[in-house]
Design a protein around this motif. Structure first.
Motif, mmCIF file in Angstrom:
data_model
loop_
_atom_site.group_PDB
_atom_site.id
_atom_site.type_symbol
_atom_site.label_atom_id
_atom_site.label_comp_id
_atom_site.label_asym_id
_atom_site.label_seq_id
_atom_site.Cartn_x
_atom_site.Cartn_y
_atom_site.Cartn_z
ATOM 1 N N GLU A 224 0.839 -1.197 0.000
ATOM 2 C CA GLU A 224 0.000 0.000 0.000
ATOM 3 C C GLU A 224 0.879 1.254 0.000
ATOM 4 O O GLU A 224 1.833 1.373 0.773
ATOM 5 N N ARG A 225 0.534 2.183 -0.863
ATOM 6 C CA ARG A 225 1.268 3.455 -0.906
ATOM 7 C C ARG A 225 0.613 4.431 0.067
ATOM 8 O O ARG A 225 -0.520 4.863 -0.150
ATOM 9 N N THR A 226 1.312 4.701 1.131
ATOM 10 C CA THR A 226 0.783 5.609 2.156
ATOM 11 C C THR A 226 1.813 6.696 2.431
ATOM 12 O O THR A 226 3.030 6.469 2.336
ATOM 13 N N HIS A 255 -0.448 2.107 10.447
ATOM 14 C CA HIS A 255 0.352 2.423 9.263
ATOM 15 C C HIS A 255 0.830 1.144 8.573
ATOM 16 O O HIS A 255 1.423 0.266 9.205
ATOM 17 N N ARG A 256 0.533 1.020 7.292
ATOM 18 C CA ARG A 256 0.896 -0.143 6.469
ATOM 19 C C ARG A 256 0.404 -1.448 7.109
ATOM 20 O O ARG A 256 0.982 -2.517 6.898
#
Length: 481
Positions: A224-226, A255-256
């Motif tokens: 996932e692009r965060t 996060h992620r």
């Protein structure tokens, strides 16, 4: 279309040893209540900022207004005098129970309530954004800042007088804002490197059962692009193993799908993480700071040894007609000077105080360090890292001692209000006994990682000697003097 052979090649998997309670925090798994609490903190950052500014306003009011008022009369009480009420809030409630919160919840105070942290981060968002210089990254600042602040606070009687409290606490806050304005962009360089209690908070939070667990395997597996987490205390999130540097603000929660608020054994960070993470400056802060300098700072006001030292020095000076050290004209911001309350320090008083605290730290700290070194030697092969690791087992006793010392003012103020405090010494004894047992349990767990059997039992004897030295120091303060 021809398949890319590189895509079909099996990838080598590197096994990662997870911390106790490890595992994936992927969205397929239902989140527990603690994980949801971390998500709530993350999603309500605006509300937390409002709470921080409310704490800043209360902090500023209780710090500034009493310093502008006349000193209270001897008949004044907490409920009818703002100065005494502020003294009780700062030194009777705030400091002792902030320390206790570190052991229970980690550095939640730092991330959610601390006024200095909030102001420093706010200033960093508005400021120059310069990189953190090398001198600020020096590992000895937590020890040096704690020692200097503790000794200076005693010289100006920070617990008793509002101007001294404004000077010490307010000066620290101004420095936090200045450092935040100059260095980093929206981060807490002050909290990470220069805060006088950063080292103490970091040590005590190692005992907390709450922490943000990082699953490196889930992090690596997530595609996932965060956006990067806005971690104010500049923690290496992907590789974060413990909670000593984490401010528990919740910004990284989820996060992620690799970070979540979790429970852990209270011994995990001391026994497992500190095996490699402990260093000489942490040992110095535990042995010579919390168990040495802090002990001397609590001792001197009731120590007959301090009185004997000062009287002997005064007689020596008078016999040689050296009178300037007995002068009491030093300004209040350098030495205690409140003649209207018959509380004035001479230069000799200041020098005697520094000498007593230094001697206490040197004698007690060196004795504790010698006991730890003997334990490491008896346990088998000598290694300096083992000494630093074993010193971490003293954190419960060090934290308990600072709590007892600060809460002594709480007891004094409550007695003045007419509260019956006959149970206090029993409670102190129970807390010390519990801290000793906790420290002994941590030492057993650490020593078992080196060697078992009779050698481990033999190595515990010198460690018990270190505990006895600390207990004797508190015995003199609370029972024998």
């Amino acid at each position: 279309m021809k398949a890319d052979p590189k895509r079909l090649r099996p990838q080598r998997v590197i096994p990662i040893v997870a911390a106790p309670g490890g595992g994936s925090c992927s969205p397929q798994q239902p989140r527990g209540l603690l994980a949801l609490a971390g998500i709530w903190l993350r999603d309500h950052a605006a509300l937390l900022r409002k709470l921080q500014w409310a704490v800043v306003l209360v902090y500023a009011f209780l710090l500034i207004v009493p310093a502008c008022l006349p000193l209270p009369e001897d008949t004044a009480r907490m409920w009818d005098n703002l100065t005494i009420f502020a003294q009780f809030v700062f030194w009777g409630i705030w400091w002792p129970f902030v320390l206790l919160s570190m052991v229970l919840f980690g550095r939640l105070w730092c991330g959610v309530l601390c006024p200095e942290g909030a102001l420093s981060e706010w200033a960093a968002r508005k400021g120059m954004g310069r990189p953190i210089p090398r001198w600020m990254r020096w590992g000895g600042w937590p020890f040096v800042a704690f020692v200097l602040t503790t000794v200076y606070g005693q010289l100006v009687s920070v617990y008793q007088y509002p101007k001294a409290a404004l000077l010490v606490l307010g000066g620290s806050t101004v420095a936090a804002v200045a450092v935040g304005f100059v260095y980093t962009r929206g981060k807490r360089a002050w909290c990470r490197h220069l805060c006088p209690v950063n080292g103490v908070f970091g040590l005590l939070s190692k005992l907390a059962p709450l922490y943000y667990r990082v699953d490196e395997a889930a992090w690596k597996a997530s595609h996932e692009r965060t956006p990067a987490v806005d971690c104010a205390p500049l923690q290496p999130l992907r590789h974060m193993q413990g909670g000593s540097g984490c401010h528990m603000c919740g910004r990284c929660s989820g996060h992620r799908d690799a970070i979540e608020l979790s429970l852990r054994p209270s011994s995990d960070e001391v026994v497992r993480v500190a095996e490699k993470e402990a260093d000489g400056w942490q040992t110095a802060l535990i042995v010579y700071g919390l168990l040495g300098v802090a002990m001397g700072a609590f001792h001197w006001t009731m120590s007959p040894w301090f009185v004997s030292l000062k009287q002997a020095a005064a007689e020596w000076l008078v016999d040689r007609d050296i009178m300037w050290p007995l002068d009491t004209g030093a300004p209040w911001w350098l030495l205690t000077h409140y003649p209207q309350h018959n509380d004035v320090f001479s230069w000799l008083d200041g020098a005697s105080l520094i000498a007593y605290v230094a001697a206490t730290a040197l004698v007690l700290g060196s004795g504790i360090l010698a006991c730890l070194a003997l334990s490491v030697t008896v346990s088998g092969r000598w290694h300096t890292q083992r000494l630093h690791h074993l010193a971490q087992a003293l954190i419960p006793l060090a934290g308990c001692g600072v709590f007892l010392g600060l809460s002594a003012l709480t007891v004094t103020l409550l007695k003045a209000e007419g509260f019956a405090m006959h149970w206090v010494n029993d409670a102190r004894l129970a807390l010390l006994a519990g801290a000793n047992l906790w420290a002994l349990r941590l030492a057993c767990a650490i020593l078992s990682r080196w060697r078992g059997g009779l050698s481990r039992l033999a190595a515990l004897l010198p460690f018990c000697g270190a505990l006895a030295l600390v207990d004797c120091a508190w015995g003199y303060m609370f029972w024998w003097w």
